[in-house]
Design an enzyme around this catalytic site. Structure first.
Site, PDB file in Angstrom:
ATOM      1  N   SER A  96     -36.704 -16.454 -13.368  1.00 23.48           N
ATOM      2  CA  SER A  96     -37.464 -15.307 -14.105  1.00 23.48           C
ATOM      3  C   SER A  96     -38.408 -16.074 -15.244  1.00 23.48           C
ATOM      4  CB  SER A  96     -36.773 -14.406 -14.491  1.00 23.48           C
ATOM      5  OG  SER A  96     -35.961 -13.739 -13.482  1.00 23.48           O
ATOM      6  N   ASP A 134     -44.635  -6.819 -16.535  1.00 21.37           N
ATOM      7  CA  ASP A 134     -43.583  -7.779 -16.965  1.00 21.37           C
ATOM      8  C   ASP A 134     -44.038  -9.064 -17.369  1.00 21.37           C
ATOM      9  OD1 ASP A 134     -41.044  -8.678 -17.111  1.00 21.37           O
ATOM     10  OD2 ASP A 134     -40.729  -8.959 -15.054  1.00 21.37           O
ATOM     11  N   HIS A 153     -38.720  -8.606 -19.112  1.00 22.95           N
ATOM     12  CA  HIS A 153     -37.349  -8.344 -18.654  1.00 22.95           C
ATOM     13  C   HIS A 153     -36.506  -9.422 -18.831  1.00 22.95           C
ATOM     14  CE1 HIS A 153     -37.601 -10.895 -14.890  1.00 22.95           C
ATOM     15  NE2 HIS A 153     -36.530 -11.076 -15.077  1.00 22.95           N
TER      16      HIS A 153
END
Length: 442
Positions: A387, A286, A235
């Site tokens: 992230s 992901d 992502h």
């Protein structure tokens, strides 16, 4: 500049010379001077609006903050206030108040400059808890962060001693990657999102994106799983998939300034998971791989601040309730405008799937390809900017990349743990793309 209140409330100092005497009076508002180390705030009798610090022997500086007796540093030198002012190669340091240094993170005009030892001088300091005192040095058109020529008070180390296998500042003739090994012991306790050094998470990769105008912005974290490969989250790259847009740094612990020993890489390959998808909250599959090379075609070189992290064994994740480390440049609150400058680390505990799939948690959004982890007190968590970074757990006696920071609702929100890509479910995918090359370790 914020000042420290370290002066007595009243005294008189008389200074004489051969031509007469000049009376200096300590002001009742002596704290306005911010004198340290027993210095006294004084003013001239006939110029009471002119104040300065009168320093005791061995101390100098506008606030008596410079200790001329300090010829070596203790620990990592965070408290060093001596007068060393050259790098290990003998180049002079730039003054902390020079116009060019003011553009950097650490300079003499910071509100906390006095506490950090920064001021109108060019003496070596360690305001950000690196390995030893450092300074900015002008090399050509660039300003570089350079370690200083100042010895450790322990006496076992000069600026570059022979390697003895224990000294953290020595340089061995040959260093090899040993996944999951780091110079500092694992800190499996809640640390509240405290700043950390890259040596504590030497596999951490900082990923930046270039923009057309020449600017560079931080994107996501990642983890070094072999000398040429970094794993992150899809992502992070789904909206900008050109590998040429990205830069990867290893060995870096500050967001916008260089760290001694860091390495910079171009992205040779950017591989996003072909089955990645996202709904209103969750990210599925992901995971992403980045093959990295320097501009000279090299992969990562092992050091105290650059190391690989072990991949987990198949179906051998850490048990639920285990303590794991997370690290990154993530925001402390999603509403924050800027990312923190210093790398931060905290510790969370793995939450069982049964608990994480409860309706008041995330329900069916959480799949078996995901892991949940949270601080039991809901005070610390991964957040925006973390992230792609690692969730590192101790598995079968070694540190492993158990998860990849993926998604979650808010940050450190009660009953809303961070959700991580479960790396053990993607080992086949990783090996398919990486192949048997480059020293992947389990």
């Amino acid at each position: 500049m914020r000042v420290l209140r370290a002066c007595l409330s009243l005294c008189v100092l008389v200074v004489s010379d051969s031509k007469g005497s000049h009376e200096l009076h300590q002001e009742s508002g002596a704290s306005n001077c911010g004198c340290l180390n027993g210095g006294k705030c004084v003013s001239y009798k006939y110029f009471s609006n002119i104040q300065r610090c009168s320093c005791p022997k061995k101390f100098q500086g506008e606030h008596c903050e410079i200790d001329t007796s300090q010829t070596c540093f203790e620990g990592n030198g965070h408290s060093y206030r001596g007068k060393a002012n050259t790098n290990t190669g003998g180049r002079p340091c730039l003054p902390w108040n020079s116009a060019t240094v003011l553009l950097n993170t650490y300079h003499a005009h910071r509100p906390d400059a006095l506490q950090l030892g920064l001021g109108k001088h060019n003496y070596c300091r360690n305001p950000d808890n690196q390995r030893r005192p450092w300074c900015y040095v002008q090399v050509g058109l660039k300003q570089l962060v350079q370690e200083c020529m100042v010895p450790n008070c322990s006496g076992g180390e000069s600026h570059r001693p022979a390697y003895d296998g224990k000294n953290p500042f020595s340089t061995p003739e040959k260093v090899e990657f040993q996944c999951g090994q780091k110079a500092l012991r694992p800190r499996f306790k809640i640390v509240g999102g405290k700043s950390t050094t890259i040596e504590n998470q030497p596999w951490f990769a900082a990923i930046y994106r270039r923009h057309r105008g020449g600017s560079v912005t931080y994107v996501c974290g990642g983890s070094l799983i072999s000398p040429c490969w970094v794993v992150s989250a899809t992502h992070c790259f789904i909206n900008y998939q050109q590998k040429e847009d990205y830069i990867v740094y290893l060995g870096r612990q500050t967001l916008h300034s260089s760290t001694h020993g860091e390495m910079k890489f171009e992205v040779e390959k950017l591989i996003l998971h072909e089955d990645y998808s996202a709904d209103s909250l969750a990210h599925h599959n992901d995971i992403a791989l980045l093959k990295i090379r320097t501009d000279k075609g090299q992969c990562a070189q092992p050091s105290r601040s650059i190391q690989t992290i072990c991949l987990p064994p198949v179906n051998g994740d850490a048990h639920f309730g285990a303590s794991c480390e997370i690290v990154g440049f993530g925001k402390e609150d999603p509403s924050d405008y800027l990312y923190p400058e210093q790398l931060k680390m905290t510790v969370v505990k793995l939450v069982s799937h049964r608990e994480c799939q409860q309706p008041h948690y995330y329900g069916s959004e959480v799949t078996t390809k995901m892991l949940c982890a949270a601080d039991p007190q809901w005070k610390t968590d991964s957040c925006q900017g973390d992230s792609g970074g690692p969730l590192v757990c101790s598995t079968q006696g070694r540190l492993t990349l158990t998860g990849i920071v993926s998604w979650g609702r808010e940050c450190a929100m009660k009953d809303k743990p961070g959700v991580y890509t479960r790396v053990s479910r993607f080992l086949t995918w990783i090996h398919t793309h990486v192949g048997g090359e480059n020293g992947l370790a389990h």
